[in-house]
Design an enzyme around this catalytic site. Structure first.
Site, PDB file in Angstrom:
ATOM      1  N   CYS A   1     -11.214 -41.805  41.175  1.00 47.88           N
ATOM      2  CA  CYS A   1     -11.909 -40.629  41.267  1.00 47.88           C
ATOM      3  C   CYS A   1     -13.489 -41.058  40.684  1.00 47.88           C
ATOM      4  O   CYS A   1     -14.378 -40.425  41.219  1.00 47.88           O
ATOM      5  CB  CYS A   1     -11.492 -39.518  40.502  1.00 47.88           C
ATOM      6  SG  CYS A   1      -9.781 -39.025  40.994  1.00 47.88           S
TER       7      CYS A   1
ATOM      8  N   SER B   1     -14.956 -44.554  30.823  1.00 53.27           N
ATOM      9  CA  SER B   1     -14.616 -43.366  31.418  1.00 53.27           C
ATOM     10  C   SER B   1     -15.477 -42.441  31.090  1.00 53.27           C
ATOM     11  O   SER B   1     -16.154 -42.125  30.086  1.00 53.27           O
ATOM     12  CB  SER B   1     -13.071 -42.940  30.990  1.00 53.27           C
ATOM     13  OG  SER B   1     -12.157 -44.170  31.511  1.00 53.27           O
TER      14      SER B   1
ATOM     15  N   GLN C   1      -5.237 -42.666  31.515  1.00 51.42           N
ATOM     16  CA  GLN C   1      -4.902 -42.761  33.115  1.00 51.42           C
ATOM     17  C   GLN C   1      -5.628 -44.098  33.706  1.00 51.42           C
ATOM     18  O   GLN C   1      -5.211 -44.457  34.569  1.00 51.42           O
ATOM     19  CB  GLN C   1      -5.445 -41.674  33.834  1.00 51.42           C
ATOM     20  CG  GLN C   1      -4.481 -40.528  33.434  1.00 51.42           C
ATOM     21  CD  GLN C   1      -5.174 -39.042  33.947  1.00 51.42           C
ATOM     22  OE1 GLN C   1      -6.247 -39.028  34.125  1.00 51.42           O
ATOM     23  NE2 GLN C   1      -4.153 -38.068  33.602  1.00 51.42           N
TER      24      GLN C   1
ATOM     25  N   GLY D   1      -1.798 -30.615  45.127  1.00 47.58           N
ATOM     26  CA  GLY D   1      -1.601 -32.027  45.023  1.00 47.58           C
ATOM     27  C   GLY D   1      -0.300 -32.530  43.984  1.00 47.58           C
ATOM     28  O   GLY D   1       0.131 -31.775  43.345  1.00 47.58           O
TER      29      GLY D   1
ATOM     30  N   ILE E   1      -2.807 -35.121  38.920  1.00 56.02           N
ATOM     31  CA  ILE E   1      -2.437 -33.694  38.920  1.00 56.02           C
ATOM     32  C   ILE E   1      -1.170 -33.587  37.666  1.00 56.02           C
ATOM     33  O   ILE E   1      -1.068 -32.587  37.083  1.00 56.02           O
ATOM     34  CB  ILE E   1      -1.801 -33.220  40.227  1.00 56.02           C
ATOM     35  CG1 ILE E   1      -3.001 -32.983  41.025  1.00 56.02           C
ATOM     36  CG2 ILE E   1      -0.786 -32.146  40.224  1.00 56.02           C
ATOM     37  CD1 ILE E   1      -3.488 -31.852  40.686  1.00 56.02           C
TER      38      ILE E   1
END
Lengths: 302, 452
Positions: B50, B110, B117, B190, B195
């Site tokens: 993302c 990040s 993640q 999602g 999610i």
């Protein structure tokens, strides 16, 4: 002598309140997003506590020094002292509630303004109530419910102001400093303050109507029901009637409710302004003078 | 071998630019195939999340692709003009590129510092490239080292402890709107990893209900079982056709689908506001491209946050973790230097082999000439051959001794790369062609478990 004895403590308390407000605002501005430290400092607690105790002491002292009757409120400044004492108590409570984080930073500037207003009412616009009436109970009921109603509306308005601040930060995607009260909590505060304010304003309006009708409405004119004071007071009352049902009248939820809470307070202050303007014409507070005239009429009747 | 990183991320490009270059698995596979066709000598890994789309390339020193070629390829795949990308892309080479990957793996690059993640996303990108035969010895070592270092940095510094995922930041943000969650209904749109993280974070707040809405009911069911294995949590699945009703009933909606078009458009949402009776709604759009039309954020009592907005919100949290960051960086620097040392070591080993082979070739040729001359004079025999061979061997060793001693692999300040490049140029040595999937490339597969 009494004016000086009232004004000097009031000036001191205003300074204390300004200091507490500065502390609270600085603390709020320095807080980092999501920071969970307490929303107040011991110094702030102490200052607000001193103000609350000071206001109550001053109110009692004035009552004893100016002893005319059993009624505690002799003048507008006494009403303001009652309001400031209650408001300071409310701020003390707010400061201890984690859910209401940050609200003190909005409440304390308003407390400072109230105290400054009390100084004005003591030094320059001193307005004694006429207590030599036939209906002292109604007058006390009216003035007390009015001042306490105003206090509730002021609490609703600071809730509204903080709601607008937090919502503005969230909408503009800026981090909220510290962990402030949530929008949900603030909306609940507005509704509860509006509900209590509505009840007290209803009592105030009813007692006011009783006083005016007993005095044949001469102070507010023959057609007292269309006088600006009554219209504005009724309008403010209607605003609070709407506000307490805001979760059902969903079109007014959120930002609109916050603005309504502020608008309601402005309306009430405007009503007080009109009271002051009318008093300049009549020389005393309207209801008292009308009651005086009523008592004169009664005596004449005897 | 040269290591190159070209890409854009949340620091260099806004959501709109990242959307254009966000690739799903099929898109990444297509890009990898294109890389293989155009630049068969190179290794490559595409990391598309993302927050970032980055291409890691390892290629022979004088071979393609150049940074410009990679940028053009990205622009072509994203349907953008190369000049548009020029201002938003990040270019890193050699140690800097490697260190960037180490930072990414540890979550230092990040949006939310230490986010765990991204480690899984890097591993997935590495495995996908490996399955396309694009991971050779260099990227294998680099990615394996980065994944291991990321894990070690997290474990040793605890940088991922507490509120470090986007999901948990979103939950913290929701607290500005809602006082408590026990009477709130939460919907997630999602069924991917993001999610899953969001669902876990939200369930920790004990909401009244959590609904999973996904196009594929099977994946929704998997997610429901994953977040509430014993069925004790108030998790339920809602059908995709039920999305409007969910948007009316929910108080918090988190969306992260792979859809290329907004799942919730402004035209779709606007009529629902009245049905919601103006109850506040907190929308979190974690998807890139976005799932929720940004215009919805302008509606009253609706609070829409995308990844960039959350980044803005957590900026100060990142500052607070400065000390942990410094610790992490020290670990990563050390591990990265070690990893690059291994890569360089391997490069130098190959270089020495090539150099020796080249000199041996020359020596063999000269030996044959000498033997022919001696044979013409009738003085050659087998004993002479051995003497000449030994002579050549000694000569080559003496010639190589000084240059090889200069390539002191233990001296971090030695300009080894420069010497290696000079040797290649002076002796006309080819850079090592990579044959991904062969030789050391196969080692990558066997070590995959280590990396995880």
């Amino acid at each position: 002598m009494t004016d000086t004895a009232t004004s000097i403590p009031l000036i001191l308390m205003t300074a204390l309140s300004a200091a507490a407000a500065t502390l609270a605002v600085r603390r709020l501005r320095a807080a980092r997003p999501q920071e969970q430290r307490p929303n107040t400092s011991p110094t702030q607690h102490l200052l607000v506590g001193l103000i609350a105790v000071g206001c109550i002491t001053l109110l009692l002292l004035r009552w004893l020094l100016l002893w005319e009757s059993w009624e505690p409120l002799h003048a507008h400044v006494d009403g303001l002292l009652l309001m400031c004492a209650s408001f300071a108590g409310a701020v003390l409570y707010i400061q201890t509630r984690p859910k209401l984080r940050g609200l003190a930073a909005f409440a304390l500037p308003l407390l400072t303004l109230m105290l400054a207003w009390a100084i004005c009412a003591s030094l320059w616009t001193y307005r004694p109530f006429r207590l030599d009436t036939l209906e002292p109970a109604w007058l006390v009921f009216h003035t007390t419910s009015t001042y306490l109603g105003l206090l509730c509306c002021a609490l609703g308005a600071i809730g509204g102001a903080m709601y607008l601040y937090v919502q503005g930060r969230l909408k503009s995607k800026h981090a909220v400093p510290g962990r402030l009260a949530s929008l949900e909590t603030l909306e609940t505060l507005i509704i509860r303050a509006a509900t209590l304010g509505f009840v007290l304003l209803t009592l105030s309006l009813v007692s006011g109507v009783v006083l005016v009708t007993r005095g044949e409405g001469t102070a507010l004119g023959i057609e007292w029901w269309v006088s600006p004071k009554v219209i504005l007071a009724t309008l403010a009352w209607a605003v609070y009637a709407l506000l307490m049902n805001i979760r059902h009248a969903s079109a007014f939820r959120g930002r609109r409710a916050a603005w309504l809470a502020i608008f309601g307070l402005v309306l009430l202050l405007a009503t007080y302004g009109i009271v002051g303007a009318m008093d300049k014409q009549t020389g005393t507070i309207d209801t008292a003078s009308s009651l005086k005239r009523a008592s004169d009429t009664d005596r004449g009747g005897d | 071998m040269r290591i190159l990183m070209v890409g854009l991320n949340h620091r260099t490009a806004d959501v709109a630019a990242r959307e254009a270059l966000a690739f799903d698995d099929a898109g990444v596979a297509g890009l990898l195939s294109q890389l293989r066709e155009r630049f068969p000598m190179s290794e490559g890994v595409v990391l598309s999340t993302c927050n970032r789309t980055e291409l890691y390339i390892a290629r022979p020193v004088h071979a393609a692709p150049s940074a410009e070629e990679v940028r053009s390829l990205l622009a072509e795949r994203g349907g953008l003009a190369p000049e548009v990308l020029a201002s938003t892309t990040l270019l890193r080479e050699q140690e800097q590129a490697a260190l960037h990957l180490f930072h990414v793996c540890a979550g230092l690059d990040s949006m939310v510092l230490g986010e765990p993640q991204v480690q899984g996303q890097v591993r997935k990108a590495y495995e996908l490239a490996q399955s396309h035969g694009l991971v050779g010895p260099v990227l294998h070592r680099l990615f394996r080292g980065a994944l291991a270092a990321g894990k070690e940095a997290r474990n040793r510094t605890g940088i991922d402890a507490g509120r470090t995922s986007v999901s948990s930041v979103a939950v913290a943000f929701a607290r500005n709107i809602f006082d408590h969650f026990t009477d709130k209904k939460v919907a997630v749109i999602g069924a991917g990893e993001m999610i899953k993280g969001a669902a876990h974070a939200l369930l920790r707040e004990d909401p009244q209900a959590l609904w999973i809405v996904n196009r594929s009911p099977g994946r929704a069911r998997q997610l429901a079982q994953s977040v509430s294995p014993d069925g004790a949590r108030p998790v339920a699945m809602r059908s995709w056709d039920d999305l409007d009703t969910v948007l009316v009933e929910a108080d918090i909606v988190v969306s992260c689908t792979g859809a290329n078009e907004p799942v919730v458009s402004a035209d779709r949402f606007r009529p629902l506001l009245k049905r919601r009776r103006n109850r506040p709604l907190f929308l979190v759009d974690m998807a890139v491209p976005r799932d929720i039309d940004p215009a919805i954020g302008g509606l009253s009592n609706v609070y829409l946050y995308n990844l960039d907005d959350l980044q803005q919100a957590v900026g100060v949290t990142t500052d607070e973790r400065h000390a942990q960051r410094e610790q992490c960086e020290a670990i990563l620097h050390e591990r990265c230097a070690r990893c690059m040392g291994e890569i360089r070591h391997r490069d130098l080993g190959k270089l020495v082999q090539q150099l020796r082979a080249r000199l041996n070739d020359i020596a063999d040729q000269e030996q044959q000439r000498t033997q022919r001359k001696l044979a013409a004079q009738g003085v050659v025999n087998e004993r002479h051959d051995a003497v000449i061979r030994e002579h050549n061997h000694r000569l080559i060793n003496k010639i190589l001794h000084l240059p090889l001693s200069q390539l002191d692999r233990n001296d971090p300040n030695a300009p080894v790369g420069f010497y290696a490049a000079a040797l290649r140029r002076l002796f006309d040595l080819d850079d090592e062609p990579t044959v991904p999937g062969e030789g050391e490339g196969s080692e990558a597969g066997s070590d995959r478990q280590d990396a995880s």
